[in-house]
Design a protein around this motif. Structure first.
Motif, PDB file in Angstrom:
ATOM      1  N   ASP A 229       0.821  -1.213   0.000  1.00 33.87           N
ATOM      2  CA  ASP A 229       0.000   0.000   0.000  1.00 33.87           C
ATOM      3  C   ASP A 229       0.857   1.265   0.000  1.00 33.87           C
ATOM      4  O   ASP A 229       0.587   2.210  -0.752  1.00 33.87           O
ATOM      5  CB  ASP A 229      -0.942   0.010   1.209  1.00 33.87           C
ATOM      6  CG  ASP A 229      -2.186  -0.837   0.988  1.00 33.87           C
ATOM      7  OD1 ASP A 229      -2.449  -1.188  -0.178  1.00 33.87           O
ATOM      8  OD2 ASP A 229      -2.882  -1.152   1.970  1.00 33.87           O
ATOM      9  N   LEU A 230       1.863   1.306   0.845  1.00 29.01           N
ATOM     10  CA  LEU A 230       2.706   2.497   0.905  1.00 29.01           C
ATOM     11  C   LEU A 230       3.382   2.743  -0.439  1.00 29.01           C
ATOM     12  O   LEU A 230       3.445   3.885  -0.919  1.00 29.01           O
ATOM     13  CB  LEU A 230       3.758   2.346   1.999  1.00 29.01           C
ATOM     14  CG  LEU A 230       4.766   3.503   2.129  1.00 29.01           C
ATOM     15  CD1 LEU A 230       4.044   4.824   2.387  1.00 29.01           C
ATOM     16  CD2 LEU A 230       5.774   3.209   3.235  1.00 29.01           C
ATOM     17  N   GLU A 231       3.849   1.690  -1.063  1.00 27.15           N
ATOM     18  CA  GLU A 231       4.492   1.823  -2.366  1.00 27.15           C
ATOM     19  C   GLU A 231       3.508   2.360  -3.404  1.00 27.15           C
ATOM     20  O   GLU A 231       3.880   3.139  -4.294  1.00 27.15           O
ATOM     21  CB  GLU A 231       5.046   0.480  -2.828  1.00 27.15           C
ATOM     22  CG  GLU A 231       6.263  -0.011  -2.052  1.00 27.15           C
ATOM     23  CD  GLU A 231       5.920  -0.491  -0.638  1.00 27.15           C
ATOM     24  OE1 GLU A 231       4.722  -0.746  -0.369  1.00 27.15           O
ATOM     25  OE2 GLU A 231       6.848  -0.604   0.182  1.00 27.15           O
ATOM     26  N   ALA A 232       2.230   1.967  -3.290  1.00 23.57           N
ATOM     27  CA  ALA A 232       1.206   2.455  -4.229  1.00 23.57           C
ATOM     28  C   ALA A 232       1.013   3.958  -4.095  1.00 23.57           C
ATOM     29  O   ALA A 232       0.887   4.675  -5.094  1.00 23.57           O
ATOM     30  CB  ALA A 232      -0.118   1.727  -3.984  1.00 23.57           C
ATOM     31  N   ALA A 233       1.001   4.449  -2.857  1.00 16.82           N
ATOM     32  CA  ALA A 233       0.842   5.890  -2.636  1.00 16.82           C
ATOM     33  C   ALA A 233       2.059   6.646  -3.158  1.00 16.82           C
ATOM     34  O   ALA A 233       1.930   7.710  -3.773  1.00 16.82           O
ATOM     35  CB  ALA A 233       0.637   6.178  -1.158  1.00 16.82           C
ATOM     36  N   LEU A 234       3.245   6.116  -2.932  1.00 18.88           N
ATOM     37  CA  LEU A 234       4.457   6.767  -3.406  1.00 18.88           C
ATOM     38  C   LEU A 234       4.511   6.778  -4.934  1.00 18.88           C
ATOM     39  O   LEU A 234       4.976   7.748  -5.548  1.00 18.88           O
ATOM     40  CB  LEU A 234       5.690   6.058  -2.842  1.00 18.88           C
ATOM     41  CG  LEU A 234       5.907   6.213  -1.334  1.00 18.88           C
ATOM     42  CD1 LEU A 234       7.029   5.306  -0.855  1.00 18.88           C
ATOM     43  CD2 LEU A 234       6.211   7.664  -0.972  1.00 18.88           C
TER      44      LEU A 234
END
Length: 290
Positions: A229-234
């Motif tokens: 998820d964090l990678e998706a936001a970044l």
């Protein structure tokens, strides 16, 4: 993101499928602003009711102001709208708590779902503008087709990427409530275009940082994030950096024209907010290195 069992916000307005126009309707037809202006001028010089003039110009009939239909909640079978509603609710929980910690009271914004165009206190909102915040009515506006563009055109899929977009716009609302937006607007009026663009970049990067603060606090409170998820936001933050968008659209990069920040800057400030969960780490106006 794990949000299936989370509450929905009561601050959603679903305007999809409605006409984006407003105005004055007379005798079954809508009057343009030019016609209304003529009526006001004529009424001033002739000393008669402007509504009477409008009625005459429209060929008779009683004038009536066209009203916007009341806003409604999104349908229960619309998973994307429901997801956005739950994300908005999570921003309400996060910022209500954060404002209490600051000794302030948070005023929850409305989020408007629309298609094509819609009237706002900042003028007519268009889908082509992408999601935006209007301080005049304290509402976030979004056409959900932007999420498809985020996935297909910008190559940034995933629910947390979508949530980041909503949280970024709510970040602008936070800036408005704290008086930051007004200060920046006043400062921009005293400088040239290049300096004004630089101030806009700092404003946008702070909203990215605030979106990161939301993500961290929401995950701490409710464990909403899943692997990736964090990678998706970044990825989403990177995809809408000024340098990447300029390279794609015009084949060259003009840093002095940036208004939102480079891909690296947007990722850096979102990550800074996410890693700290602290609003005080988001002061983009007091740092030399963005």
């Amino acid at each position: 993101m794990r949000m299936d069992d989370h509450r929905e916000s009561d601050n959603i307005e679903d305007r999809r499928g409605r006409s984006g126009g407003g105005g004055l309707r007379l005798g079954g037809g809508k009057m343009g602003l030019g016609t209304i202006a003529i009526a006001l001028i004529a009424s001033y010089f002739l000393g008669i009711n402007p509504m009477t003039v409008l009625s005459m110009l429209a060929g008779g009939g009683m004038p009536a102001i066209e009203q916007q239909a009341p806003a409604s909640r999104p349908p229960a079978d619309d998973p994307t709208a429901i997801f956005v509603s739950r994300v908005l609710a999570s921003t309400e929980d996060t910022w209500n708590q954060a404002f209490r910690e600051m000794g302030k009271e948070y005023q929850e914004p409305k989020l408007v779902l629309f298609s094509g165009s819609t009237p706002t206190a900042c003028g007519t909102g268009q889908s082509a503008m992408g999601p935006f915040y209007c301080p005049g009515d304290q509402k976030v506006y979004i056409d959900l087709t932007f999420f498809r563009e985020l996935k297909d055109q910008f190559k940034a899929p995933g629910e947390f990427a979508q949530a980041y977009v909503v949280a970024h716009e709510v970040g602008h609302h936070v800036q408005h409530l704290l008086g930051i937006a007004d200060q920046v607007q006043q400062a921009k009026q005293r400088v040239g275009e290049t300096e004004g663009n630089a101030l806009s970049v700092r404003m946008e990067l702070q909203a990215d940082c605030l979106a990161g603060v939301w993500g961290k606090r929401t995950d701490t409170m409710k464990s909403v994030l899943e692997p990736g998820d964090l990678e998706a936001a970044l990825t989403a933050a990177s995809a809408i950096g000024d340098d990447r968008l300029q390279q794609q659209s015009q084949g060259r990069i003009v840093p002095e024209s940036f208004t939102h920040g480079s891909s690296a800057q947007r990722m850096r400030w979102f990550r800074r907010g996410f890693d700290s969960g602290d609003f005080n780490q988001c002061n983009t106006f007091k740092t030399k290195q963005l």
